[in-house]
Design a protein around this motif. Structure first.
Motif, mmCIF file in Angstrom:
data_model
loop_
_atom_site.group_PDB
_atom_site.id
_atom_site.type_symbol
_atom_site.label_atom_id
_atom_site.label_comp_id
_atom_site.label_asym_id
_atom_site.label_seq_id
_atom_site.Cartn_x
_atom_site.Cartn_y
_atom_site.Cartn_z
ATOM 1 N N LEU A 90 0.759 -1.535 -16.008
ATOM 2 C CA LEU A 90 1.077 -2.413 -14.843
ATOM 3 C C LEU A 90 0.682 -3.320 -14.931
ATOM 4 O O LEU A 90 2.042 -3.862 -14.652
ATOM 5 C CB LEU A 90 -0.832 -2.126 -13.664
ATOM 6 C CG LEU A 90 0.381 -2.961 -12.586
ATOM 7 C CD1 LEU A 90 1.430 -2.629 -11.726
ATOM 8 C CD2 LEU A 90 -1.229 -2.431 -11.385
ATOM 9 N N GLN A 91 0.778 -3.781 -15.870
ATOM 10 C CA GLN A 91 0.016 -5.358 -16.355
ATOM 11 C C GLN A 91 1.753 -5.571 -16.938
ATOM 12 O O GLN A 91 2.855 -6.358 -17.292
ATOM 13 C CB GLN A 91 -0.456 -6.055 -17.857
ATOM 14 C CG GLN A 91 -1.471 -6.326 -16.360
ATOM 15 C CD GLN A 91 -3.346 -6.460 -17.773
ATOM 16 O OE1 GLN A 91 -3.100 -5.948 -19.384
ATOM 17 N NE2 GLN A 91 -4.591 -6.166 -16.835
ATOM 18 N N GLU A 94 5.216 -5.657 -15.103
ATOM 19 C CA GLU A 94 4.826 -7.522 -14.238
ATOM 20 C C GLU A 94 5.660 -8.225 -14.996
ATOM 21 O O GLU A 94 6.765 -9.441 -14.556
ATOM 22 C CB GLU A 94 3.180 -8.014 -14.021
ATOM 23 C CG GLU A 94 3.084 -10.126 -14.063
ATOM 24 C CD GLU A 94 4.227 -10.228 -12.640
ATOM 25 O OE1 GLU A 94 4.136 -11.076 -12.861
ATOM 26 O OE2 GLU A 94 4.171 -9.103 -11.965
ATOM 27 N N ALA A 131 -5.158 -2.063 -5.031
ATOM 28 C CA ALA A 131 -4.486 -2.750 -5.831
ATOM 29 C C ALA A 131 -3.076 -2.896 -5.983
ATOM 30 O O ALA A 131 -2.646 -3.565 -6.010
ATOM 31 C CB ALA A 131 -5.084 -2.927 -7.348
ATOM 32 N N LEU A 132 -2.503 -1.351 -5.981
ATOM 33 C CA LEU A 132 -1.524 -1.489 -5.931
ATOM 34 C C LEU A 132 -0.754 -2.120 -4.295
ATOM 35 O O LEU A 132 0.315 -2.351 -4.268
ATOM 36 C CB LEU A 132 -1.143 0.453 -5.774
ATOM 37 C CG LEU A 132 0.065 0.516 -5.892
ATOM 38 C CD1 LEU A 132 0.912 -0.114 -7.204
ATOM 39 C CD2 LEU A 132 0.300 1.378 -6.133
ATOM 40 N N ASP A 134 -1.605 -4.603 -3.073
ATOM 41 C CA ASP A 134 -1.226 -5.841 -3.071
ATOM 42 C C ASP A 134 -0.320 -6.184 -3.322
ATOM 43 O O ASP A 134 0.066 -7.687 -3.743
ATOM 44 C CB ASP A 134 -3.111 -6.501 -3.824
ATOM 45 C CG ASP A 134 -3.163 -8.029 -3.989
ATOM 46 O OD1 ASP A 134 -3.427 -8.832 -2.172
ATOM 47 O OD2 ASP A 134 -3.750 -8.467 -4.586
ATOM 48 N N ILE A 135 -0.061 -5.758 -4.930
ATOM 49 C CA ILE A 135 1.156 -5.820 -5.893
ATOM 50 C C ILE A 135 1.977 -5.796 -5.431
ATOM 51 O O ILE A 135 2.991 -7.210 -5.580
ATOM 52 C CB ILE A 135 0.482 -5.337 -7.314
ATOM 53 C CG1 ILE A 135 -0.900 -5.758 -7.834
ATOM 54 C CG2 ILE A 135 1.878 -5.617 -8.555
ATOM 55 C CD1 ILE A 135 -1.133 -5.184 -8.802
ATOM 56 N N ARG A 138 2.671 -9.006 -2.939
ATOM 57 C CA ARG A 138 3.171 -9.845 -3.438
ATOM 58 C C ARG A 138 4.197 -10.149 -4.189
ATOM 59 O O ARG A 138 4.829 -11.245 -3.839
ATOM 60 C CB ARG A 138 1.993 -10.431 -4.915
ATOM 61 C CG ARG A 138 0.482 -11.056 -3.924
ATOM 62 C CD ARG A 138 0.052 -11.326 -4.882
ATOM 63 N NE ARG A 138 -0.541 -9.972 -5.457
ATOM 64 C CZ ARG A 138 -0.674 -9.510 -6.987
ATOM 65 N NH1 ARG A 138 -0.405 -10.935 -8.059
ATOM 66 N NH2 ARG A 138 -0.655 -9.321 -7.498
ATOM 67 N N TRP A 139 4.626 -8.810 -4.579
ATOM 68 C CA TRP A 139 6.617 -8.938 -4.889
ATOM 69 C C TRP A 139 7.008 -8.759 -4.156
ATOM 70 O O TRP A 139 8.388 -9.548 -4.121
ATOM 71 C CB TRP A 139 6.035 -7.934 -6.359
ATOM 72 C CG TRP A 139 5.403 -7.756 -7.049
ATOM 73 C CD1 TRP A 139 4.999 -9.261 -7.521
ATOM 74 C CD2 TRP A 139 4.909 -7.588 -7.792
ATOM 75 N NE1 TRP A 139 4.024 -9.317 -8.511
ATOM 76 C CE2 TRP A 139 4.419 -7.625 -9.476
ATOM 77 C CE3 TRP A 139 6.083 -5.410 -8.942
ATOM 78 C CZ2 TRP A 139 3.697 -6.969 -10.331
ATOM 79 C CZ3 TRP A 139 5.278 -5.012 -9.714
ATOM 80 C CH2 TRP A 139 4.592 -5.510 -10.481
#
Length: 188
Positions: A90-91, A94, A131-132, A134-135, A138-139
């Motif tokens: 996942l990082q 990003e 978490a997914l 949230d990401i 944000r994106w």
């Protein structure tokens, strides 16, 4: 029929090819065979409209990073793939997202879909749905949890991307081929 191209990015071994082949051929690729670059084409019907979709399945992001810039410049839509069973993957997406915006421009409304693979391996899951969510928020991108093996949510990913590309790249009325005599019948 409109034509679009999509680039599938992500770390090695996350299921980029399995996702792509499931969508293109409706087959599941069981064995892992590292991809360098594979290009596929098929028609896709989204909201009653047919489009040609060319899908470029790329190597793991860490393997051929020099090619990423070329893919990003020519790509119109991007599928950023990570494994739900591998938090580190996942990082990696990003970094890819940052690279896409650096090349395309921060304000370019790039069509992107975030995709977590291997949903069927629930007991090995490392990335939690919260978490997914949230990401993705944000994106400002949609996300899907998929399983190429079980064919869960695979078509949804590509349909969403085509919808985004239709909005981002509307048809240009000046590009339509015009008949020299218009819509009139010509008798010689």
């Amino acid at each position: 029929m409109r034509e679009f191209n999509a680039v599938v990015f992500g770390a090695g071994g996350v299921g980029k090819s399995a996702l792509t082949v499931r969508f293109i051929r409706n087959e599941f690729v069981e064995n892992y065979d590292p991809t360098i670059e594979e290009e596929y084409r098929r028609t896709i019907e989204v909201d009653g409209e047919l489009s040609w979709l060319e899908v470029l399945d790329t190597a793991g992001a860490e393997q051929f990073t020099a090619l990423n810039e070329v893919y990003i410049k020519s790509g119109r839509g991007f599928i950023l793939v990570f494994s739900l069973t591998q938090e580190a993957s996942l990082q990696e997406v990003e970094h890819l997202r940052q690279q896409i915006y650096r090349i395309k421009g921060e304000n370019s409304r790039v069509p992107i879909v975030l995709v977590g693979t291997k949903l069927d391996l629930a007991n090995e899951r490392e990335v939690e749905r919260a978490a997914l969510e949230d990401i993705a928020a944000r994106w400002g991108v949609p996300f899907y949890e998929t399983s190429a093996k079980r064919d869960w949510n695979v078509h949804d990913v590509f349909e969403d991307l085509v919808r985004q590309m239709r909005l981002r790249y509307p048809t240009d009325p000046h590009k339509k081929r015009k008949k020299p005599w218009g819509n009139h019948c010509l008798i010689m």
